[in-house]
Design a protein around this motif. Sequence first.
Motif, short mmCIF file in Angstrom:
data_model
loop_
_atom_site.label_atom_id
_atom_site.label_comp_id
_atom_site.label_asym_id
_atom_site.label_seq_id
_atom_site.Cartn_x
_atom_site.Cartn_y
_atom_site.Cartn_z
N VAL B 157 0.77 -1.20 -0.07
CA VAL B 157 0.06 0.01 -0.11
C VAL B 157 0.91 1.18 -0.01
N SER B 159 4.11 1.67 -0.88
CA SER B 159 5.13 1.84 -1.85
C SER B 159 4.56 1.86 -3.45
N ARG B 160 3.15 1.62 -3.58
CA ARG B 160 2.83 1.32 -4.80
C ARG B 160 2.83 2.21 -5.70
N LYS B 161 2.91 2.15 -6.75
CA LYS B 161 3.07 3.36 -7.83
C LYS B 161 1.92 4.20 -7.83
N ASP B 162 1.91 5.61 -8.43
CA ASP B 162 0.70 6.29 -8.53
C ASP B 162 -0.01 5.69 -9.61
N GLU B 165 -2.50 3.46 -9.12
CA GLU B 165 -3.70 4.01 -8.39
C GLU B 165 -4.60 4.93 -9.20
N ASP B 166 -4.44 5.42 -10.23
CA ASP B 166 -4.97 6.56 -10.98
C ASP B 166 -6.06 5.68 -11.74
N GLY B 168 -7.55 3.24 -10.69
CA GLY B 168 -8.61 2.69 -9.92
C GLY B 168 -8.03 1.64 -8.90
N GLU B 170 -5.91 -0.76 -10.00
CA GLU B 170 -5.56 -1.98 -10.63
C GLU B 170 -4.11 -2.09 -10.74
#
Lengths: 507, 171
Positions: B157, B159-162, B165-166, B168, B170
């Motif tokens: 959560v 360290s995940r890349k942006d 996230e954009d 949604g 996936e």
Amino acid sequence: MDAEALQSIVATNQWGAIWPEILLGCLAVVLLFVDLFTKSRGVITVRIAIWSQVLLLVFLLGRFVFGSASGELGSHYFSGMILQTASTEWARLFFLFASICVCHIGGVYLASRKLAKVEFYHIVMIITAGLMLLAQANDFLLFFVVLETVTIGFYILVAYARHSRFSLEAGLKYLVMAAFSSAIMLFGIVLLYGVAGNPNLPMTASMPLNFDQLAAFIAADDGSIANRGNLMVTVGAALVLIGIAFKIGAVPFQIWVPDVYQGAPTPVTAFLAVASKAAGFIVLFLLLRGPFADLDFLWVPLLTVIAVLTLLFGNIAALGQRNVKRIMGMSGVAHAGVLLLGVLAAQQVDWAYKAVWFYLFVYALASFAVFTVMAHVAPQEDSDQSLERYDNLIRRQPLLGTILIIGLGSLAGIPPLAGFVAKLLIFVAAFQAELYTLLGVALLGVVLSIYYYFAWIRAAVMKHPFVEDSETAEIPSPTFGSKVFMITLAAATIVLGVYQGMFAIGG
Amino acid sequence: MREFLFYFFAALTVVPGLFVAISRNPVNAAMNMILSFIGLAALFVMLESYFLAILQVLVYAGAIVVLFLFIIMLIDAERAPKSGWLTSLAAVAALALMVTGLLTLLYSGESGTFAVAGETAPAALSQTFGVELFTRYLLPFQVTGFMLLMAMVGVIVISRKDAAEDKGGEA
């Protein structure tokens, strides 16, 4: 070790005794899979998270009230590592309730932000399962493992808003301070373990980490040597208590509180302020009534000094704050002081134990109501919530304003709200226990607290002449579910102000 | 001889440990940590706890320090700035206090007489650990499993890349 001895140990591993915790852990894992296989991000998972926990809460409550659980109370499981009593049932209900509230506030908070959704509920539920186990721990090994599980969960949650520099800073600070306090506590546990296994002292414990054996060891006195005077016992116990004082944010171990409370996302601040603090107090009771019962010459003066400092510092430091999250942080420190007063009173007045429980529930209700309002009012940068933002809230969003006033009024202890009765019960207990100095300090603290709580209320009900309308941004209306949630909390706060009968149940 | 070895390995544990704390270069600190762990492993050997000694070398000196070095490389840690005299003074005072406290605890006689350690080490075999872990301590063991799962989820959560996230979430 022969097979029969193993058999007898394994026979005590009754997993059925901790099924609510196991269920929560499994639900947390299931949530991840549900999110993986569904398209509607976040909506389904938050509903599953909340409603499954509500069902569990209702079931546990029913079992508790109608007494079908009473047959199992007072029993040990897992080689004496788990002890279930009426107060652990209370703790289960409390933490489950806190978890539901945090999931709801989390839903409100996450709805308007680009952050990972389902992982939040996953972590909250595992922490909750950990907290529920923590209250039942009867062995320092399980105690420490569960405590670390909870703490590691909080490391993640505090830094959850990873685009916010405040949140990351808070995460780092919390990581350092919590690890530091865990190290102190672990050192204390190791000293106790070492000394309790010493065969040259009266009574040697075969399992020195077990609370029952440790209590028997500390109480042991063969005439010439009394274990309670042993330096290693007192130092070890003091270090463990200091570690707990870090967790509840008592002065002088409160340094981390304001920054972490401000930087953490609002639902996490609520979780820290209520569940983490309550866990500290439950553990404190567990230890003071169990292994450390004979060390009262040590912890009574220690906790008295801490309580006085906590009451004074928390209230005075909250006076000058303008950021509402910092106000909640410092006032939370002050509430910890009142609870410590209750803990000290419980040493002489037995019913003070229930007064502390009642205070914890009331504090949770009022805090969650206030935090839900905060989650609605908060700007995109969650850490930046000044009092100005609440300007004239009661006219802009009448419901939010009313809930805020009820919550803050209860925290300040204004009759007829529940906060008043909760404070009164603790003060009466302290009076009966003849803790007059502490009581005086606590009363002074209440007077001080009215100042900063009412400054917030004033901001919410009045229009500040120097704050432009453009500075107070539009606040979106809460959803229907959120309205129901907040009204329930506020109603419970009012009802508990006039009726406290249900707290007579159990223990 | 035995006593000499004990003091030698004890010094090998403590002195590099001090350097871990005061060394300004993070790579030096990690290297000192390996030395300290090896000293500790040798102490376990002297206690005839061979299994613990092997674990100490394999897990700590091997895996964990390598992980530390990876992290130091990844975040490109610079030399720590020189600390002010006040900080150093506070550190020395804290150290002195702790050492005094420990010596008082051990030698003041207030802690009762100490027992002499037994001849055989109870935790010499890996079997002892395995049996205890899966019978008596099964519950804490399982809790640790959940702790690790949650920690793993948390690391992802945070360290995940942006970009993921954009879209949604996936990823």
